[in-house]
Write a protein that holds these residues in place. Sequence first.
Motif, PDB file in Angstrom:
ATOM      1  N   ASN A1103       0.839  -1.189   0.000  1.00 20.20           N
ATOM      2  CA  ASN A1103       0.000   0.000   0.000  1.00 20.20           C
ATOM      3  C   ASN A1103       0.880   1.247   0.000  1.00 20.20           C
ATOM      4  OD1 ASN A1103      -2.588  -1.311   0.159  1.00 20.20           O
ATOM      5  ND2 ASN A1103      -2.077  -1.833   2.286  1.00 20.20           N
ATOM      6  N   LEU A1104       0.477   2.285  -0.725  1.00 20.20           N
ATOM      7  CA  LEU A1104       1.214   3.536  -0.813  1.00 20.20           C
ATOM      8  C   LEU A1104       0.351   4.672  -0.263  1.00 20.20           C
ATOM      9  CD1 LEU A1104       2.591   3.248  -4.477  1.00 20.20           C
ATOM     10  CD2 LEU A1104       3.586   2.325  -2.388  1.00 20.20           C
ATOM     11  N   TYR A1105       0.974   5.586   0.494  1.00 24.45           N
ATOM     12  CA  TYR A1105       0.274   6.768   0.961  1.00 24.45           C
ATOM     13  C   TYR A1105       1.306   7.851   1.264  1.00 24.45           C
ATOM     14  CZ  TYR A1105       1.510   4.700   5.477  1.00 24.45           C
ATOM     15  OH  TYR A1105       2.184   4.135   6.519  1.00 24.45           O
ATOM     16  N   GLU A1106       0.828   9.083   1.352  1.00 22.02           N
ATOM     17  CA  GLU A1106       1.718  10.231   1.558  1.00 22.02           C
ATOM     18  C   GLU A1106       1.466  10.817   2.934  1.00 22.02           C
ATOM     19  OE1 GLU A1106       3.103  13.780  -1.286  1.00 22.02           O
ATOM     20  OE2 GLU A1106       1.022  13.975  -0.645  1.00 22.02           O
ATOM     21  N   GLU A1107       2.528  10.821   3.795  1.00 22.06           N
ATOM     22  CA  GLU A1107       2.454  11.430   5.112  1.00 22.06           C
ATOM     23  C   GLU A1107       3.131  12.805   5.108  1.00 22.06           C
ATOM     24  OE1 GLU A1107       4.263   8.490   7.572  1.00 22.06           O
ATOM     25  OE2 GLU A1107       2.351   7.554   8.083  1.00 22.06           O
ATOM     26  N   VAL A1108       4.244  12.888   4.372  1.00 18.10           N
ATOM     27  CA  VAL A1108       5.013  14.128   4.271  1.00 18.10           C
ATOM     28  C   VAL A1108       5.059  14.501   2.801  1.00 18.10           C
ATOM     29  CG1 VAL A1108       7.234  15.236   4.709  1.00 18.10           C
ATOM     30  CG2 VAL A1108       6.358  13.517   6.310  1.00 18.10           C
ATOM     31  N   PRO A1109       4.892  15.788   2.446  1.00 18.19           N
ATOM     32  CA  PRO A1109       4.935  16.177   1.022  1.00 18.19           C
ATOM     33  C   PRO A1109       6.240  15.747   0.367  1.00 18.19           C
ATOM     34  CG  PRO A1109       4.072  17.971   2.349  1.00 18.19           C
ATOM     35  CD  PRO A1109       4.530  16.937   3.324  1.00 18.19           C
ATOM     36  N   SER A1113       5.161   6.850   1.559  1.00 13.60           N
ATOM     37  CA  SER A1113       5.290   5.821   2.581  1.00 13.60           C
ATOM     38  C   SER A1113       4.749   4.506   2.034  1.00 13.60           C
ATOM     39  CB  SER A1113       4.539   6.214   3.855  1.00 13.60           C
ATOM     40  OG  SER A1113       5.125   7.363   4.421  1.00 13.60           O
ATOM     41  N   LEU A1114       5.527   3.443   2.216  1.00 12.28           N
ATOM     42  CA  LEU A1114       5.157   2.104   1.748  1.00 12.28           C
ATOM     43  C   LEU A1114       4.884   1.230   2.965  1.00 12.28           C
ATOM     44  CD1 LEU A1114       7.002   3.388  -0.545  1.00 12.28           C
ATOM     45  CD2 LEU A1114       7.489   1.040  -1.224  1.00 12.28           C
ATOM     46  N   LYS A1115       3.848   0.428   2.884  1.00 15.99           N
ATOM     47  CA  LYS A1115       3.521  -0.520   3.940  1.00 15.99           C
ATOM     48  C   LYS A1115       3.060  -1.817   3.299  1.00 15.99           C
ATOM     49  CE  LYS A1115       1.106  -1.003   8.345  1.00 15.99           C
ATOM     50  NZ  LYS A1115       0.171  -0.387   9.324  1.00 15.99           N
ATOM     51  N   TRP A1116       3.512  -2.917   3.848  1.00 22.22           N
ATOM     52  CA  TRP A1116       3.203  -4.221   3.256  1.00 22.22           C
ATOM     53  C   TRP A1116       3.102  -5.268   4.352  1.00 22.22           C
ATOM     54  CZ3 TRP A1116       7.687  -1.487   2.986  1.00 22.22           C
ATOM     55  CH2 TRP A1116       8.813  -2.008   3.611  1.00 22.22           C
ATOM     56  N   ASP A1117       2.607  -6.427   3.978  1.00 18.27           N
ATOM     57  CA  ASP A1117       2.535  -7.561   4.907  1.00 18.27           C
ATOM     58  C   ASP A1117       3.843  -8.338   4.831  1.00 18.27           C
ATOM     59  OD1 ASP A1117       0.021  -6.796   5.536  1.00 18.27           O
ATOM     60  OD2 ASP A1117      -0.978  -8.232   4.194  1.00 18.27           O
ATOM     61  N   TYR A1154       8.217   1.731   5.256  1.00 13.58           N
ATOM     62  CA  TYR A1154       9.366   2.573   4.925  1.00 13.58           C
ATOM     63  C   TYR A1154       8.871   3.786   4.150  1.00 13.58           C
ATOM     64  CZ  TYR A1154      13.954   4.093   3.365  1.00 13.58           C
ATOM     65  OH  TYR A1154      15.078   4.821   3.133  1.00 13.58           O
ATOM     66  N   THR A1155       9.521   4.928   4.388  1.00 15.46           N
ATOM     67  CA  THR A1155       9.175   6.172   3.692  1.00 15.46           C
ATOM     68  C   THR A1155      10.297   6.512   2.726  1.00 15.46           C
ATOM     69  OG1 THR A1155       7.880   6.973   5.573  1.00 15.46           O
ATOM     70  CG2 THR A1155       8.617   8.602   3.953  1.00 15.46           C
ATOM     71  N   VAL A1156       9.968   6.632   1.437  1.00 15.27           N
ATOM     72  CA  VAL A1156      10.939   6.922   0.389  1.00 15.27           C
ATOM     73  C   VAL A1156      11.011   8.429   0.203  1.00 15.27           C
ATOM     74  CG1 VAL A1156      11.592   6.525  -2.010  1.00 15.27           C
ATOM     75  CG2 VAL A1156      10.399   4.741  -0.736  1.00 15.27           C
TER      76      VAL A1156
END
Length: 1324
Positions: A1103-1109, A1113-1117, A1154-1156
């Motif tokens: 899953n991908l989402y944006e926390e900081v402009p 941020s990537l999250k996975w199982d 992890y946040t890229v």
Amino acid sequence: MATAVMHMESHSMVSSSSSSSSSVQHMSRTTTMMGEETVSTSKSSSVVETFSMITRSVEIPAGESIPEFVEKPHPLTAPEGDKAVFRAKVKGNPKPSVVWKRESGIPIKEGSKMFYDSINKEYVLKMENLHTDDADNYKCVVSNDHADLICTVSLTISESEEKLDFKKMLKKRGPPAQKKKEKRVVNEKEMLEILSKVPKKDFEKVCMEYGFTDFRGLLKKLKEMKKKVEVEAVKILKPLEDVSAKVDSTAVFDCILELRDANTKRTWIKGDEPLRLQYSLGKYEAKQMGTKYMLCISNVTEADMGTYSFQVGDKHLSARLKVIDEPLKFLADLKPLTVTERQTAVFEIRLSKKVPNFAWKFNGRELKRDDKYEIISSEDGLTHTLKIKDVRPSDVGAVTFEAGDLVTKADLSIQRTPIKFVRNLKNVRVKEKGKACLECELTTKDVTLKWLKNGKVIARTNKHSMTHEGKTAELIIDDAQFGDSGDYMVVATQENDPTEYYSTCVVTVEERFATVKSGLSDVQAPTGDPVELSVVLNDEKVEGVWLKDGKEITDMRGIQIVKQGAVHKLIIDKLGEDTEGKYTFRAKGAESEATVSIADPPFIDPSVLEALAAHPVTVKAGQTAYIKVPFRAKPLPKVAWFKDGIEVTEEDRIEIERTHDQALLTIKNCVREDSGAILLRLKSDCGTATAQLHLNVIDKPKPPQGKVEFLEKSGKCVKMKWKAPKDNGGKQVTHFIIERKMVGKKSWTKIGEIDSKNTTFATDKVEEGKPYQFRILAVNSEGVSEPLESEEIFAGDPIDPPGQASQPQVTDVTKDAITITWSPPAKDGGSPVMGYVVERRKKGSNLWVPVSKELIQDTKCKVDGLLEDTEYEFRVIAVNRAGPGQPSSASNSVVARDPIKPPGLVKGLHVADSSNSSISLAWQQPEEGDPPSGYILEMRAEDTKEWSKCTKIPISGTNYTVGGLQERQKYFFRIRAVNEAGVGEPIELKDGVLAMPPPAAPKFDLSARLKSHMVVRAGTALCIHASFTGSPPPNVVWQKDGNTTRGRESITKGKNHSQFLISSTKRMDTGLYRIVLSNDYGEAHYDIHVRVTDFPRPPTNLNLYEEVPNTVSLKWDHSPDIKEDGGAHYVILKRDTSTATWFTAAEKVYSNKYTVTGLLPGRKYFFRVIARNEVGDSDPLDSKDSWHINKDKELFHAKIKEYHERDWRHAPRFITPLKNHAVRRGHDCTMSCAFLGNPRPVVTLYKGQINITANSKFWYNSTSGVCTLMIPTCTAKDTGEYTIEIENELGQEKCSCTLMVYDKDDRSLLESVTESLQKSKHLM
């Protein structure tokens, strides 16, 4: 006679086939050749043999040919219930295939055998237990790529005769007169009928049986009767009849005849000319079906009208052919057609008859067959089809078909495809004075466009430029101002479509800021060279200033400052010490700095190099050599010295130094081996310099070479020869010194000197028969070499010392004297024996001592003065005038003492140890008698009474192990002591002893390095080998996680070892393995922890989402293997949608989040997560959709700058071509290539010359300039050449590769493929 005729006709047909093949070389047509043979077998049976050929190839390549019959199958006649065998031999290149068929279309009877006889090289059709239903014409079809041959032969089944009743045929005993009476016939006519049915060779016998004696008269009448029958050899049952046929149809003449002789000549005639059937190219074909004879005329025309005759023997049958020509007309008119744009339009017309000339026209223009238009005619020539592919608006109009005087017309109309925006306009943010680009892509290029701002049409001006190329349209706004912000729209319309299609966007103009796109880099350059510093900003309209060491540059002497758009340059004409320093460029919001420094390569003055090369460095051995080489360089270089190509390193004798302007090499205590070529190499990042010189170390010469060769060895003169020294020590050898000594003496005597030019010397200072040794020394100005010594020689004939005397024998022994005797030597060496030297020694000592100073003249000697109870050995040496000979062998050892007593009984005989094959015994010395010198141990098995010695010689110790015994066999032992006085009495072990080890509990042998922890890779073998001891051998049980193993393992067990093997491990084999040993005396176990590792399984649910402009941020199982494997972790990768290359964003990530960072605004990215351990990487987990990074005000310039490449169009080209592949049958093959091209090229795949792009067997994918072709489950048919063609409007290009599919056991092919693919480094 009939058989001979058949063979000749068959041969002529093969020749016709061969001759016609040459005419097939240049045309494609169907050729039918036929030969017929008929042999009468019964009232309704006949023999058929026809032959035809159908060609395929337009041209036959060199070395190839059409198939041919070497031996054709022959017609067969067989009785019902019998068997029939057809045989055929064929040839051709490529090798033809052979198929057997029935002409009637009925399958060949079940149980028939069709095979290839490899011994006789024949194709065979074998049918057994024939039935009347099997009677038919059988076809042998021989085919290859160039032609088909068809040979048709008949199989005739005759009705079986009734079985003979042999009981009725037996002769009855009785008077012969009665038998003759039964067989006598009434008249001559009946006899002639009987004779006509029997073979000629039995005529006389049959006549005698029926009582006819006029044999010759009957034979004459029989011949006359046959002649009468032959008069009616052809009987017409149905004559030829007139035939009517339409044009282009097939006409058939037929008649029914009954022929007495199957070989009767038959000829078909048109008018007065016989028809040449075999050369008619299928126009005429003669057939026979039983008694029915037919002539088939194909594709009838008006020229075929006339009279046709059939000549059979003396019979002549005739009939006429009438050709009916119907008027031409359309069976249905063309109908108007409306098709969707880009689809295929199909027009079809049917005629009442075939016409030679016709034409399709569009708007009055005649159409020809090409990629746009496909014109098809049916086989009968009556149906004609026109296909117009990819219909466009330009194809709207009237379609006409003309045939003769007939014309039909229909209109073609089109239904337009709605316009769609493949890429809509996107909102644009642009800096002030920048350039804004609005771009969209439509589904079609044939459109009319107009641009609007805030609802008003935009006119084309210097500020607004509009382009429409292909399917892409764009509006460019130059020198953007705040007033250019607003809502923009593009409106598209097309011909014959009233609908307007549009796309909108918003343009925002922002304030301009500058950033550094490409900064300054440090520069090093030689003194006097020009230097250029360059910085690139993201905005070409931004100005900047240059600083040196923090101060703005105002003095422009020797310095140039240049601005080229967004590129700012500072150019130094000549680099010097005054221009070295730190330079800085500053602009609004941007700054970059770099250091400029001097870098001069190492330099050695040429005069120094010449001096070093011309004047070698010369030192004497033992002195110190100093080698100095001056140089210039900045920075200081690395110094390396080489001698004869080998680098010199510092050690006790060698020192290497470097100052700012010279390099120094010091060699202490020089030796001759230090001489050689010296090389100095100065190396820095700026360059390399070398200097060469020669070091010469002077020393005394090496000794003369080789072995001294004696040219003369007489009693008056000795002459010798040698070779000069290999190394003269660096100085010329002045002379040689020759010395001599007598053998046996230590002192050398100088006997002469000679000049170095001579290497031979002779001396007469010798005595005949004397042995001598010579040596030669070389002399130079530095000293004398080591000597070269010769071998020992004799002057004249030598006298040899005497041979060996015999071994001394002891004849008498007391405590203080021993008497020995011996025999003289067999050879005296050429001089009588003058006497003997007797020597003695203590046993175990190497020192021999003479027993007297004088030679002993006798061969007997009494040696006295001995020590009591001391063991001695003696030897004898014979002496003559040449000196002493070789010593004799030593006597047997003997103790100086008075006579001794035999030993008593051995004490304490017992078993010390035992095993399955040996028993160890121990005992004590006897208490009575003199001490023994050894022991005799004997044994016997339980089942025998004879004692046998355990050793050939007495045992010296008080223990012994008897080996080679039978397991669990009982043995008895006894022992006796022995000394010089004799053998003592034996003592026997009371009980028998079993050959088996003593009982012991199981125990592991840890010296065999049994591991407690093991890590193996999945797919490899797990092998655990355990060694142990125990008596009796223990029982072995292997367990996994507390349970007995019962799976894929292979367990090997022995008496002292066991092995556990899993040939191919899996993850589930991880666990605690235990080996349990047990016997009657105990139990033991050992644990091994086994972990099976493999490529980790991939993570899931990304899953991908944006926390900081400007970050994602990537999250996975988690992967299931992360928790089990302590060393496993994740690797995060990112890819810009504009490129196919993945870049690593993070490594060794242990959490599932992890946040890229570091992403460029305005770009789209794909993300990938990979699980990694020590084995390798898992399959990737990719994001399904791209993630768009929104632009902020400071970074908006990135997209604007990228737009400058929009017009960089070029023809397609391959950057990574296809490579050859070799795949084992049944495996998949994947081949890939990479290419560039703008606009994006269209990809087409070929196998050979066949387009396979749409073939469902092959899977291919083409994205981001990479084309991948996958061939699943390869077979031999997939072998061949594969080609990928890329094409756009600017050009096209192709690349090819070869795929080879091989079998597992095809070793020769695999070796050649592996060698070729190793060169290309691409083996699948």
